[in-house]
Design an enzyme around this catalytic site. Structure first.
Site, PDB file in Angstrom:
ATOM      1  N   LYS A 117      28.032 -38.650   6.556  1.00  0.00           N
ATOM      2  CA  LYS A 117      28.285 -37.853   7.753  1.00  0.00           C
ATOM      3  C   LYS A 117      29.685 -37.234   7.724  1.00  0.00           C
ATOM      4  O   LYS A 117      30.651 -37.854   7.291  1.00  0.00           O
ATOM      5  CB  LYS A 117      28.126 -38.721   9.004  1.00  0.00           C
ATOM      6  CG  LYS A 117      26.708 -39.213   9.256  1.00  0.00           C
ATOM      7  CD  LYS A 117      25.757 -38.061   9.505  1.00  0.00           C
ATOM      8  CE  LYS A 117      24.333 -38.532   9.732  1.00  0.00           C
ATOM      9  NZ  LYS A 117      24.148 -39.242  10.990  1.00  0.00           N
TER      10      LYS A 117
ATOM     11  N   GLU B  38      27.872 -43.125  13.072  1.00  0.00           N
ATOM     12  CA  GLU B  38      28.346 -41.757  13.309  1.00  0.00           C
ATOM     13  C   GLU B  38      29.126 -41.645  14.614  1.00  0.00           C
ATOM     14  O   GLU B  38      30.087 -40.888  14.724  1.00  0.00           O
ATOM     15  CB  GLU B  38      27.148 -40.825  13.325  1.00  0.00           C
ATOM     16  CG  GLU B  38      27.402 -39.415  13.789  1.00  0.00           C
ATOM     17  CD  GLU B  38      26.100 -38.669  14.018  1.00  0.00           C
ATOM     18  OE1 GLU B  38      25.955 -38.031  15.067  1.00  0.00           O
ATOM     19  OE2 GLU B  38      25.210 -38.751  13.149  1.00  0.00           O
TER      20      GLU B  38
ATOM     21  N   GLU C 270       3.593 -40.118  11.885  1.00  0.00           N
ATOM     22  CA  GLU C 270       4.321 -39.299  12.858  1.00  0.00           C
ATOM     23  C   GLU C 270       3.976 -37.812  12.772  1.00  0.00           C
ATOM     24  O   GLU C 270       4.818 -36.944  12.989  1.00  0.00           O
ATOM     25  CB  GLU C 270       5.837 -39.498  12.709  1.00  0.00           C
ATOM     26  CG  GLU C 270       6.255 -40.945  12.848  1.00  0.00           C
ATOM     27  CD  GLU C 270       7.753 -41.159  12.667  1.00  0.00           C
ATOM     28  OE1 GLU C 270       8.520 -40.165  12.711  1.00  0.00           O
ATOM     29  OE2 GLU C 270       8.171 -42.303  12.461  1.00  0.00           O
TER      30      GLU C 270
ATOM     31  N   HIS D  38      15.989 -37.476  -0.112  1.00  0.00           N
ATOM     32  CA  HIS D  38      16.543 -36.138   0.050  1.00  0.00           C
ATOM     33  C   HIS D  38      16.536 -35.357  -1.262  1.00  0.00           C
ATOM     34  O   HIS D  38      17.007 -34.225  -1.315  1.00  0.00           O
ATOM     35  CB  HIS D  38      17.960 -36.223   0.611  1.00  0.00           C
ATOM     36  CG  HIS D  38      17.996 -36.766   2.008  1.00  0.00           C
ATOM     37  ND1 HIS D  38      18.090 -38.108   2.267  1.00  0.00           N
ATOM     38  CD2 HIS D  38      17.905 -36.152   3.215  1.00  0.00           C
ATOM     39  CE1 HIS D  38      18.074 -38.302   3.579  1.00  0.00           C
ATOM     40  NE2 HIS D  38      17.959 -37.129   4.171  1.00  0.00           N
TER      41      HIS D  38
ATOM     42  N   CYS E 285      14.924 -43.320   3.598  1.00  0.00           N
ATOM     43  CA  CYS E 285      14.814 -42.577   4.851  1.00  0.00           C
ATOM     44  C   CYS E 285      13.361 -42.132   4.999  1.00  0.00           C
ATOM     45  O   CYS E 285      12.518 -42.417   4.151  1.00  0.00           O
ATOM     46  CB  CYS E 285      15.775 -41.382   4.852  1.00  0.00           C
ATOM     47  SG  CYS E 285      16.275 -40.864   6.516  1.00  0.00           S
TER      48      CYS E 285
ATOM     49  N   GLU F  54      20.187 -46.841   3.711  1.00  0.00           N
ATOM     50  CA  GLU F  54      20.280 -45.997   2.526  1.00  0.00           C
ATOM     51  C   GLU F  54      21.221 -46.637   1.529  1.00  0.00           C
ATOM     52  O   GLU F  54      22.368 -46.927   1.844  1.00  0.00           O
ATOM     53  CB  GLU F  54      20.793 -44.612   2.912  1.00  0.00           C
ATOM     54  CG  GLU F  54      21.009 -43.678   1.743  1.00  0.00           C
ATOM     55  CD  GLU F  54      22.367 -43.859   1.088  1.00  0.00           C
ATOM     56  OE1 GLU F  54      22.427 -43.751  -0.145  1.00  0.00           O
ATOM     57  OE2 GLU F  54      23.347 -44.124   1.796  1.00  0.00           O
TER      58      GLU F  54
ATOM     59  N   CYS G 277      17.535 -28.315   9.159  1.00  0.00           N
ATOM     60  CA  CYS G 277      18.055 -27.941  10.470  1.00  0.00           C
ATOM     61  C   CYS G 277      17.382 -28.801  11.545  1.00  0.00           C
ATOM     62  O   CYS G 277      16.229 -29.205  11.393  1.00  0.00           O
ATOM     63  CB  CYS G 277      17.783 -26.472  10.760  1.00  0.00           C
ATOM     64  SG  CYS G 277      18.486 -25.356   9.538  1.00  0.00           S
TER      65      CYS G 277
ATOM     66  N   LYS H 214      17.809 -21.092   5.646  1.00  0.00           N
ATOM     67  CA  LYS H 214      16.904 -22.195   5.279  1.00  0.00           C
ATOM     68  C   LYS H 214      15.711 -21.664   4.495  1.00  0.00           C
ATOM     69  O   LYS H 214      15.365 -22.195   3.426  1.00  0.00           O
ATOM     70  CB  LYS H 214      16.422 -22.908   6.550  1.00  0.00           C
ATOM     71  CG  LYS H 214      15.267 -23.892   6.331  1.00  0.00           C
ATOM     72  CD  LYS H 214      14.705 -24.350   7.669  1.00  0.00           C
ATOM     73  CE  LYS H 214      13.458 -25.208   7.473  1.00  0.00           C
ATOM     74  NZ  LYS H 214      13.722 -26.477   6.785  1.00  0.00           N
TER      75      LYS H 214
END
Length: 774
Positions: free
Chosen positions: A121, A621, A500, A710, A742, A681, A532, A29
């Protein structure tokens, strides 16, 4: 070379199928993001990747694994790697047919001059893959320097013989989407197979004796025509080169496809006996042993973190051994790639000892595989101590008083039918909510989180180390929250969020405040690309200890006259994105979580929050991979959302959020959730996902994402207006909200401001349009 020449001595083998990519401390990452930020060069990134690959191979070799995978490593995603391998590059990326460099590779994943490819997914996991795009006349072309061959040779250079892993051709096509004219991507199989034949030939020439071809789609519901494609394809591939094919299926049982899978002329076939243990009975009762192939038995859970019951697993393996007449045709393996579990339990020095004693991460699962293999080949006396330790750990877990909470059981038993329903139908609620909120057409909002900048992460780390006082840390969070509220007011956003900043992860944050959860420091797993997550571990009954979000939401609402959303994660998503206890039905655990979230929803309403968002991005999912199980799952999943959401008055607006999933086949369930507003999305798919909502005449309000968070790319106002006009072709303008697709946690501050500015302007322009049809 292989740790043992098992072919020569006729013993059971061991295999891994795949190992985590990111490193014990998320080294991948950090390296990839440093490359994106121009902090390191291409050469430095590739050097770091090579170090990680060697570390992964060495760990597996030293654990005694026979079939060690290569090419299971990826800088972003293995499905994208496969598209690059066979030249499936959409024309909008301007590929000239030559070598594909890193910048083009990452542009397909993250966007740049043009939007990124879609992401969705990976079956029913929280891993996201990049969706390949196919055209009816696509010309495939094998890469001039195929990655599977390069990595096989790289490992061989370190003295480690590996099994290259490649996504199978039929699964690759089934996971992609047709662009342009409507056609079945499987019609491209005749053009694709020569690429695989060429690859297998080149692998054999490089010295590879085995290749692992992953075909998880073979474990799904397949037509007879599709099964015939498998038979024809693998007959061709087997004849293409002198290399043994290890065909893997996972995540579900083969069921009606079992006979076809056994008949394929491959050298080894893998069965997932963790997700589908029932297929073993089908195998033993109705099929003779296929003498031409080895059977790989996925008996160690590759998707959860609990210790394997070694004695129970050995009983299962012994049944197969009796059926097959010996163990020389068996492979002991995890149920699937270990990509989905953390790297090493030994790194968890702070984890509660009783909980830790019941767990196994990727490195520990290698030991379990090796123990089972040794017991098969040499007898249980050779691993007696390991089996005894395992027996004691499982017994302590079963008898632990920390697992069962009688109060939780009693409360769940008291839940009645009325607890699953709002007081009035949606039209009545919508009028009450509009009278309270007084929102304009095309109201604007965001999904919840705002950028978690480096200074926030450093302050959090300092607070956890004890270098920053709680008072100073709290004040920093309040300052960030106040600045976020002011920014949204300045941008002209209609419904605000508090950003948040106090939260690490949308599931971990809640798990840390609920009974029945344990947490790790280094239990990271890959979600997508460099992203992650650190799933909490649900080990016991779930209950809310105290209000979890109320004070931060009340504080944020006190800063503005505009409506503020209280932000919660829904029960199904908390379940799906945690490592869930395996000693009771998942439905029971999910209902326990729903009651905890219900308490929080009611407290937020009492604190004055007019809107409460309960995110459920994982609802789709969790859908079982076989259709016959859908009805039962959707019934309890929808029940859990409604149980969490239905304790409030009509004038309190309930939102939910879903992303990166196909909704067409669950529209009735989404409607049954009865959220006042759903945000989804749609930006990467150019609003195509709204077709399902249009076809089902979805009655409630919808916020289709107008830009892809993203990707670092900031779309123009015109692009967003065009997307909203497309949405108006499918749904009534009065239903539509305007929002990103998102949360903004992973984005930078500058691009966030630019994108939200454009988003607000797009909404303003739409309010002035007299006709919303393009």
């Amino acid at each position: 070379m292989w740790t043992n020449e098992r072919q020569a001595i006729g013993l059971a083998w061991s295999a891994t199928l795949g190992f985590p990519r990111i490193g014990a401390r998320r080294e991948l990452k950090r390296a990839v993001e440093a490359y994106w930020n121009h902090s390191i060069s291409r050469e430095q990134l590739l050097e770091e990747a090579a170090k990680l690959r060697l570390e992964r191979w060495t760990i597996q070799r030293d654990s005694g694994i026979d079939l060690i995978p290569s090419n299971d490593f990826s800088l972003y995603d293995h499905v994208l790697d496969t598209a690059v391998l066979v030249g499936a590059i959409p024309e909008q990326f301007g590929w000239d047919g030559g070598d594909i460099d890193l910048d083009l590779y990452f542009a397909m994943a993250r966007g740049g001059a043009v939007p990124a490819l879609e992401m969705t997914k990976w079956f029913d996991t929280n891993y996201h893959y990049i969706v390949p795009e196919f055209t009816a006349h696509m010309n495939f072309r094998l890469a001039s320097s195929p990655k599977p061959i390069d990595e096989f040779r790289e490992a061989l250079g370190h003295g480690i013989e590996t099994v290259p892993v490649v996504l199978g051709p039929i699964t690759f096509l089934l996971l992609g989407k047709a662009k342009g004219t409507k056609f079945d991507p499987l019609s491209l199989l005749p053009q694709l197979l020569p690429m695989y034949e060429d690859l297998l030939t080149k692998l054999a020439e490089a010295g590879a004796r085995w290749v692992q071809l992953d075909e998880p789609c073979l474990a799904l519901d397949r037509t007879e025509e599709e099964l015939e494609l498998y038979r024809n394809a693998y007959t061709r591939l087997t004849a293409a080169a002198p290399i043994s094919i290890f065909l893997t299926t996972y995540f579900a049982g083969l069921r009606d496809n079992l006979a076809t899978a056994l008949s394929l002329p491959v050298a080894a076939l893998h069965l997932d006996l963790v997700r589908a243990p029932e297929q073993l009975d089908e195998l033993l009762a109705n099929h003779a042993h296929p003498g031409d192939k080895r059977l790989s038995l996925g008996v160690v859970d590759g998707r959860n973190v609990w210790k394997n019951d070694l004695e129970q697993t050995l009983q299962l393996l012994e049944r197969v051994e009796l059926w097959s007449g010996g163990n020389e045709n068996l492979i002991v393996a995890p149920s699937c790639s270990l990509l989905h579990v953390p790297w090493d339990l030994d790194a968890e020095t702070d984890l509660d000892a009783d909980v830790k004693d019941t767990l196994a991460f990727a490195k520990q699962k290698l030991s379990e595989i090796r123990t089972l293999q040794t017991a098969l080949n040499e007898g249980t006396d050779q691993v007696a101590q390991a089996i005894a330790d395992n027996r004691r750990a499982l017994a302590r877990r079963r008898s632990s008083p920390r697992i069962h909470n009688p109060e939780v059981t009693a409360r769940l038993a008291r839940v009645g039918e009325g607890d699953y329903h709002r007081r009035s139908p949606f039209p009545v609620r919508k009028r009450a909510q509009q009278a309270r909120l007084k929102l304009p057409k095309f109201p604007t909002t965001t999904i919840g989180s705002f950028p978690q900048t480096e200074d926030i992460r450093k302050a959090r780390a300092a607070f956890r180390r004890g270098d920053l006082s709680e008072a100073a840390y709290t004040q920093m969070l309040k300052d960030k929250t106040a600045a976020c509220v002011r920014l949204q007011e300045q941008l002209g956003i209609d419904v605000l969020v508090h950003g948040e900043f106090e939260r690490t992860d949308m599931v971990e944050y809640f798990g840390e405040q609920l009974d029945g959860f344990a947490h790790t420091r280094n239990g990271w797993v890959q979600s997508y690309g460099s992203r992650c997550v650190k799933p909490p571990i649900i080990y016991g009954d779930v209950a809310r200890k105290r209000p979890m979000t109320v004070e931060w939401s009340r504080f944020a609402q006190s800063l503005t006259e505009r409506p503020m959303k209280g932000m919660l994660t829904g029960p199904v998503t908390i379940l799906q994105w945690s490592f869930v206890r395996d000693d009771q039905p998942r439905e029971t655990t999910c209902r326990q979580i729903a009651l905890a979230i219900r308490d929080e929803v009611v407290d937020l309403e009492e604190a004055g929050l007019p809107i409460i968002q309960i995110d459920e991005p994982a609802l789709r999912e969790g859908l079982p991979l076989h259709r016959e199980a859908w009805t039962d799952y959707l019934a309890w999943a929808v029940d859990c959302f409604r149980l969490a959401a239905s304790g409030v008055r009509d004038e309190t607006q309930i939102h939910t959020h879903m992303c990166y999933a196909q909704f067409n086949d669950i529209m009735s369930a989404i409607a049954a959730m009865d959220a006042d507003v759903i945000s989804i999305e749609t930006s990467r798919s150019d609003m195509e996902l709204l077709e399902a909502f249009q076809a089902s005449a979805y009655p409630n309000d919808i916020g289709p994402g107008v830009y892809d968070i993203h990707s670092p790319r900031v779309p123009t106002v015109a692009e967003m207006v065009n997307l909203l006009k497309r949405a108006c072709e499918r749904l009534a303008p009065e239903q539509l909200w305007v929002n990103p697709d998102c949360g903004l946690k992973t984005r930078g501050e500058k691009e966030t401001v630019e994108a939200l500015t454009a988003m607000v302007e797009a909404a303003r322009q739409m309010r002035k349009v007299s006709s919303y049809r393009t």
